[in-house]
Design an enzyme around this catalytic site. Structure first.
Site, mmCIF file in Angstrom:
data_model
loop_
_atom_site.group_PDB
_atom_site.id
_atom_site.type_symbol
_atom_site.label_atom_id
_atom_site.label_comp_id
_atom_site.label_asym_id
_atom_site.label_seq_id
_atom_site.Cartn_x
_atom_site.Cartn_y
_atom_site.Cartn_z
ATOM 1 N N ARG A 164 0.832 -1.224 0.000
ATOM 2 C CA ARG A 164 0.000 0.000 0.000
ATOM 3 C C ARG A 164 0.862 1.268 0.000
ATOM 4 N NH1 ARG A 164 -3.212 -3.601 -0.662
ATOM 5 N NH2 ARG A 164 -5.343 -3.709 0.134
ATOM 6 N N SER A 239 -11.013 -1.395 3.244
ATOM 7 C CA SER A 239 -10.247 -1.511 4.486
ATOM 8 C C SER A 239 -9.934 -0.120 5.026
ATOM 9 C CB SER A 239 -8.912 -2.222 4.237
ATOM 10 O OG SER A 239 -9.111 -3.484 3.683
ATOM 11 N N GLU A 335 -5.498 3.374 6.340
ATOM 12 C CA GLU A 335 -5.155 3.228 4.930
ATOM 13 C C GLU A 335 -5.886 4.314 4.149
ATOM 14 O OE1 GLU A 335 -5.779 0.524 1.107
ATOM 15 O OE2 GLU A 335 -7.000 0.085 2.839
HETATM 16 N N1 EPU Z 1 -10.356 -11.788 9.707
HETATM 17 C C1 EPU Z 1 -10.905 -11.714 10.963
HETATM 18 N N2 EPU Z 1 -12.080 -11.037 11.107
HETATM 19 C C2 EPU Z 1 -12.728 -10.455 10.067
HETATM 20 C C3 EPU Z 1 -12.181 -10.560 8.773
HETATM 21 C C4 EPU Z 1 -10.961 -11.220 8.620
HETATM 22 O O1 EPU Z 1 -10.369 -12.233 11.924
HETATM 23 O O2 EPU Z 1 -13.775 -9.849 10.300
HETATM 24 C C5 EPU Z 1 -9.046 -12.477 9.545
HETATM 25 C C6 EPU Z 1 -9.148 -13.854 8.974
HETATM 26 O O3 EPU Z 1 -8.238 -14.674 9.653
HETATM 27 C C7 EPU Z 1 -8.695 -13.719 7.547
HETATM 28 C C8 EPU Z 1 -7.718 -12.559 7.659
HETATM 29 O O4 EPU Z 1 -8.237 -11.734 8.680
HETATM 30 O O5 EPU Z 1 -8.096 -14.859 7.080
HETATM 31 C C9 EPU Z 1 -7.572 -11.759 6.368
HETATM 32 O O6 EPU Z 1 -8.855 -11.300 5.959
HETATM 33 P P1 EPU Z 1 -9.195 -10.976 4.440
HETATM 34 O O7 EPU Z 1 -8.779 -12.102 3.573
HETATM 35 O O8 EPU Z 1 -10.608 -10.545 4.369
HETATM 36 O O9 EPU Z 1 -8.217 -9.788 4.071
HETATM 37 P P2 EPU Z 1 -7.701 -8.486 4.865
HETATM 38 O O10 EPU Z 1 -6.285 -8.718 5.240
HETATM 39 O O11 EPU Z 1 -8.639 -8.103 5.952
HETATM 40 C C10 EPU Z 1 -6.744 -7.384 2.693
HETATM 41 C C11 EPU Z 1 -6.835 -6.071 1.985
HETATM 42 C C12 EPU Z 1 -8.145 -5.967 1.218
HETATM 43 C C13 EPU Z 1 -8.214 -7.101 0.213
HETATM 44 C C14 EPU Z 1 -8.118 -8.427 0.991
HETATM 45 C C15 EPU Z 1 -8.097 -9.642 0.103
HETATM 46 C C16 EPU Z 1 -5.545 -4.550 3.364
HETATM 47 C C17 EPU Z 1 -5.577 -3.382 4.277
HETATM 48 N N3 EPU Z 1 -6.723 -4.986 2.954
HETATM 49 O O12 EPU Z 1 -7.766 -7.403 3.689
HETATM 50 O O13 EPU Z 1 -8.148 -4.744 0.507
HETATM 51 O O14 EPU Z 1 -9.415 -7.077 -0.530
HETATM 52 O O15 EPU Z 1 -6.882 -8.435 1.755
HETATM 53 O O16 EPU Z 1 -6.843 -9.850 -0.424
HETATM 54 O O17 EPU Z 1 -4.457 -5.027 3.013
HETATM 55 C C18 EPU Z 1 -8.805 -2.446 0.686
HETATM 56 O O18 EPU Z 1 -7.596 -2.178 0.650
HETATM 57 O O19 EPU Z 1 -9.683 -1.555 0.744
HETATM 58 C C19 EPU Z 1 -9.204 -3.847 0.647
HETATM 59 C C20 EPU Z 1 -10.478 -4.219 0.749
#
Ligand code: EPU
Length: 339
Positions: A164, A239, A335
């Site tokens: 990012r 996010s 972010e």
């Molecule tokens: N999780 C929780 N609680 C929740 C949601 C997720 O505990 O409510 C945990 C789970 O263990 C899950 C992990 O967090 O495996 C990761 O969650 P997720 O795959 O939904 O991804 P994220 O890390 O929360 C990032 C990006 C997203 C992108 C997704 C998918 C960032 C800040 N965000 O989210 O990007 O779509 O990965 O790759 O890196 C954005 O930047 O606006 C965005 C949506």
């Protein structure tokens, strides 16, 4: 003479759907207008370049000029049997451009389907999802130097991409207007990235046994739709925070108390921890405070149920930061751009 509007409501221009005003506003539809705009007195006060408005939180009246990037155009620069080099104007919708590629079986961006915002904003924050970042496909970023009005171009290496992050958010912050992005995409022998668990699971569920640009894009769209709210019906900016990285020893120490904490290796000896998990552990998931809250399906997404103000969302985000800091001694960094 360019048509600069005065006292414009920003409600239609931000995906959080918060009410705010801008003193001056200009719809940039033609790059040829940029030099004329630079010579106007209003250009020398506070100014903000706005793309899709999907990664921004307005907390106050904007006291200067907002330039809304509405530049359009997609041009093939070079094509070989295996690759294509395509230049895209920065005001194009990112998702519409990804669909343009998927329709033509051009590979490289399918994991980045359904990300809101414009093409120009994509390299600035190096958008990423499901194991892929736009930096992988960038050939060059073209722009205008805001102090000289000259055209400039940056190769992928010069863009200083990180998680990012890019040089356009760092050293060159507010110094460059991104006018177009050149991407290098595959026409065949695509390098698919499906290791992100949920994609393989979704492909299996849908009976899509043959990997293709289209199949992966469809899977990503389904996953995103199941977790992330559509800002047309529920205000949000994706996010709200970045996923924090901590030293591996710090992650191990937290795991002694919270053995189920997910974590992913990052650079050097650092480990990335999902902010969504930290926020959920603090009891925020699905919580609502008046007009605003934390999304019930993804704790990293703050939402505006309607009528919420930027200050309400900011206050909620600060309360979340405080909880996470008290419980885990980790500082969450937004972010979203807070204005
Ligand atoms: N999780 C929780 N609680 C929740 C949601 C997720 O505990 O409510 C945990 C789970 O263990 C899950 C992990 O967090 O495996 C990761 O969650 P997720 O795959 O939904 O991804 P994220 O890390 O929360 C990032 C990006 C997203 C992108 C997704 C998918 C960032 C800040 N965000 O989210 O990007 O779509 O990965 O790759 O890196 C954005 O930047 O606006 C965005 C949506």
């Amino acid at each position: 003479m360019l048509a600069i509007e005065e006292n414009v409501s920003l409600l239609p221009y931000n995906s959080f759907g918060v009410a705010a005003m801008a003193s001056s506003f200009f719809h940039l539809k033609d790059i040829g207008q940029f030099n004329e705009l630079m010579n106007m007195p209003v250009f020398n006060g506070p100014r903000l370049i706005l793309g899709g408005g999907s990664n921004i939180l307005f907390t106050t009246h904007y006291p200067g000029l907002i330039i809304r990037n509405e530049l359009q155009g997609i041009h093939i620069l070079e094509e070989t049997a295996s690759r294509i080099l395509v230049s895209v104007a920065s005001g194009e919708s990112w998702h519409d451009f990804v669909m343009h590629c998927v329709d033509r079986d051009w590979g490289g961006l399918e994991n980045l389907s359904l990300i809101p915002g414009t093409v120009g904003a994509a390299p600035i924050q190096n958008i990423g999802a499901y194991g892929v970042e736009i930096s992988h496909a960038i050939h060059e970023v073209h722009g205008i130097d805001l102090s000289t009005g000259r055209e400039v171009a940056y190769s992928r290496d010069e863009c200083g991409f990180g998680y990012r992050e890019s040089v356009f958010k760092g050293r060159l912050k507010e110094k460059i207007f991104v006018s177009s992005v050149t991407l290098s995409l595959t026409k065949n022998n695509h390098h698919f990235n499906v290791h992100y668990g949920a994609i393989e699971e979704m492909l299996r569920k849908d009976g899509r046994h043959m990997l293709s640009v289209r199949a992966i894009s469809d899977a990503v769209i389904k996953i995103r739709q199941s977790k992330l709210p559509d800002h047309h019906t529920l205000g949000n900016a994706g996010s709200f925070f970045k996923n924090p990285t901590v030293h591996a020893s710090r992650a191990e120490a937290i795991k002694k108390e919270f053995s189920e904490m997910p974590s992913y290796p990052s650079d050097n000896h650092d480990v990335k921890i999902p902010a969504a998990w930290l926020i959920e552990q603090c009891g925020w998931k699905g919580k609502r405070i008046n007009h605003v809250g934390v999304h019930a399906h993804q704790a990293l997404v703050l939402v505006n149920y309607g009528g919420g103000t930027g200050v309400e969302i900011l206050t909620l985000s600060q309360q979340i930061q405080q909880s996470v800091s008290e419980k885990f001694s980790i500082d969450l960094v937004p972010e979203v751009n807070i204005i």
